[in-house]
Design an enzyme around this catalytic site. Structure first.
Site: not given
Length: 564
Positions: A58, A131-133, A453, A479
């Site tokens: 990512c 990436c996500d966070k 998740e 997720s």
């Protein structure tokens, strides 16, 4: 509003505390040791907060993008100074103890950006995320600092190709479930594993990364049109260079997060999540943004926004397409334009470009014949993808993402698991039967800690072919790649004595989506009696970052932010 044009001489006003004047000679000497000149130090100092890592695809390419951002800042008359933050790969840590670090990392990313920028009195900040966070962490940090700043999303991975079909990492998780049922061979699983992630970039569906990239752009904190350009396309280099130049214009306007992030712009962003079938993690993150900005926002507000927003983007995991398909169709600007045409957006919200959302969306160019982004008058589903449920099992709320084909009612016996590992073992051993309600508890923000998740489990149920026959509920998270009737964020969580911690094996649980209810068929008296007998479990960690987080974190219904 603080977005009036500043005098050029005042653009470096903040950094003078660090490098200006006779008494800052020692600081200048140390900067000169890394190659900066007096001319460099007299210019505005712009922080590049980079979330680069080589642990996962990512963020792997962000060094390349950072170099282009540097070139843009220099071309526009600034001096870039780059620093790094931590990041956790959700896809790599999924299904392990390490996944507990993911949501916790959001707070550390925010803290680190805030700390470094405050320490060094930067004049402005551009955060590179993927990436996500990293995205919500960056925005939270920028809200706190409230200096001219923006976020640049690194972009999506290209889809993999498995026997002529586009695939993403979520297909690998589902293939694992199919493999457990004997539906595919070892060779099949190895083949899809080898092709699913063909290079750098964030997961390709409208999972959490693309959900946040899309919605933060619509909120106004990223340049319109920047998020959708895939990670490895040549155009991403130009996007990054232009973002560096724009950062200096942002500084000239003195345009700050407090000008951009308002109740109206947050509502716009939440609508984009609902309209695109985005991740349930968006609920947590927008509650957190509002909390940081001092803006009133509840999960009930999010339910109202989603319920009045049609689902119009046909995106994975519920739909057909991946992020590069959406970009080719017209991208985030077209999504915004569609919602504006439907009268669902606050068009006067200012963005980092200095233009309003309405002005930016007016530039959208639709590809003729595209089928990715529908119109509001011809939606995929009349209501948005985010649904908030309440009831005696979730008094403070729970979240589910629905694409429209999922069943809306389920009644069945509880199968109780006090950890994700215990539940996955049962799923992998084919112990879950039709109509079961898989309950995974003590995985909330405090109980985990970190609210893991559950993609490994949800994807396994889908892959086994029983995802449409069972219900899964948890005080943990899902997720953005999760699909099916999977309900998370149950609050209060089990570790705090929430009702999910009081139910027993075989209790009958009911979800009724139309009524927005999640309940257990027990009387108030029985629940009260069980609560009187309940004792909190010992914490998993008694020292270090996990223990500190568990002591400071709030409920999922409040965004799982840490208390001051």
């Amino acid at each position: 509003m603080s977005n009036g044009t500043l005098n050029k001489e005042s653009l470096n006003a903040r950094s003078r505390a660090l490098v200006g004047g006779v008494d800052r000679a020692a600081a200048r000497a140390m900067f000169k040791a890394i190659g900066l000149s007096d001319d460099d130090l007299n210019k505005p100092l712009i922080a590049i907060a980079n979330t680069w890592t080589e642990i996962g695809p990512c963020n792997f390419h962000l060094r390349r993008l950072a170099q282009k951002v540097r070139e843009g800042i220099k071309a526009a008359g600034g001096t870039p100074l780059e620093f790094n933050t931590i990041t956790i790969s959700d896809g790599i840590t999924m299904g392990t103890e390490g996944m507990k670090a993911s949501l916790i990392s959001r707070e550390l990313i925010a803290d680190s950006i805030e700390l470094i920028v405050r320490a060094n009195a930067f004049d402005g900040v551009i955060a590179l995320t993927a990436c996500d966070k990293t995205m919500p962490g960056a925005i939270m940090g920028l809200i706190r600092l409230n200096v001219p700043s923006m976020m640049l999303y690194g972009g999506s991975i290209a889809p993999g190709n498995f026997r002529g079909k586009d695939v993403t990492v979520s297909d690998v998780f589902e293939a694992m479930g199919a493999h457990a049922r004997g539906k595919i061979s070892d060779a099949d699983l190895a083949e899809i594993e080898a092709v699913a992630c063909p290079g750098p970039g964030a997961c390709g569906g409208q999972f959490t990364a693309n959900t946040m990239g899309t919605s933060i752009e619509i909120m106004g904190m990223s340049p319109m049109g920047s998020a959708g350009v895939p990670a490895m396309e040549a155009g991403k280099d130009d996007v990054s260079f232009q973002a560096g130049k724009l950062m200096m214009e942002l500084l000239e306007r003195n345009l700050r997060p407090s000008d951009i992030i308002t109740r109206k712009s947050i509502e716009n962003a939440i609508r984009s999540v609902a309209a695109s079938g985005g991740s349930t993690n968006g609920v947590l993150h927008y509650l957190a943004f509002a909390r940081e900005a001092g803006i009133p926002l509840t999960i009930d507000d999010i339910e109202q926004i989603s319920r009045s927003t049609p689902l119009i983007a046909d995106m994975k995991p519920g739909g057909k397409y991946v992020a590069p398909d959406m970009q080719r169709a017209g991208g985030v600007p077209l999504l915004a334009q569609r919602l504006i045409e439907g009268g669902l957006m606050h068009t006067d919200c200012i963005t980092v470009t200095g233009k309003t959302l309405g002005e930016e969306a007016a530039k959208a160019v639709e590809t003729p014949g595209q089928t990715v982004i529908h119109t509001v008058s011809n939606p995929i589903k009349a209501e948005g993808g985010l649904v908030i449920l309440k009831g005696n099992l979730a008094p403070d709320g729970a979240v589910v993402k629905l694409f429209g084909y999922e069943r809306k009612y389920h009644r069945g016996p509880a199968r109780i698991f006090d950890s994700e590992e215990a539940a996955f073992k049962a799923v992998n051993n084919l112990e879950i039967k039709d109509n079961d309600v898989v309950v995974i508890r003590y995985e909330g923000p405090v109980g985990g800690p970190g609210m893991r998740e559950m993609l490994q489990i949800t994807a396994a149920l889908i892959g086994q072919g029983i995802g449409d026959k069972v219900l899964l509920i948890t005080d943990g998270r899902f997720s953005g790649a999760t699909r099916g009737l999977m309900i998370g964020h149950i609050a209060p969580e089990a570790a705090l004595g929430g009702p999910i911690g009081l139910i027993n094996e075989g209790d009958i649980l009911v979800v009724d989506v139309d009524k927005r209810q999640l309940s257990v068929e027990l009387s108030d008296a029985e629940l009260a009696a069980r609560r009187a007998q309940w004792t909190a479990p010992a914490p998993h960690y008694t020292s270090g970052v996990m223990a500190k987080y568990a002591k400071l974190v709030t409920s999922a219904s409040e965004g799982a932010v840490t208390k001051v």
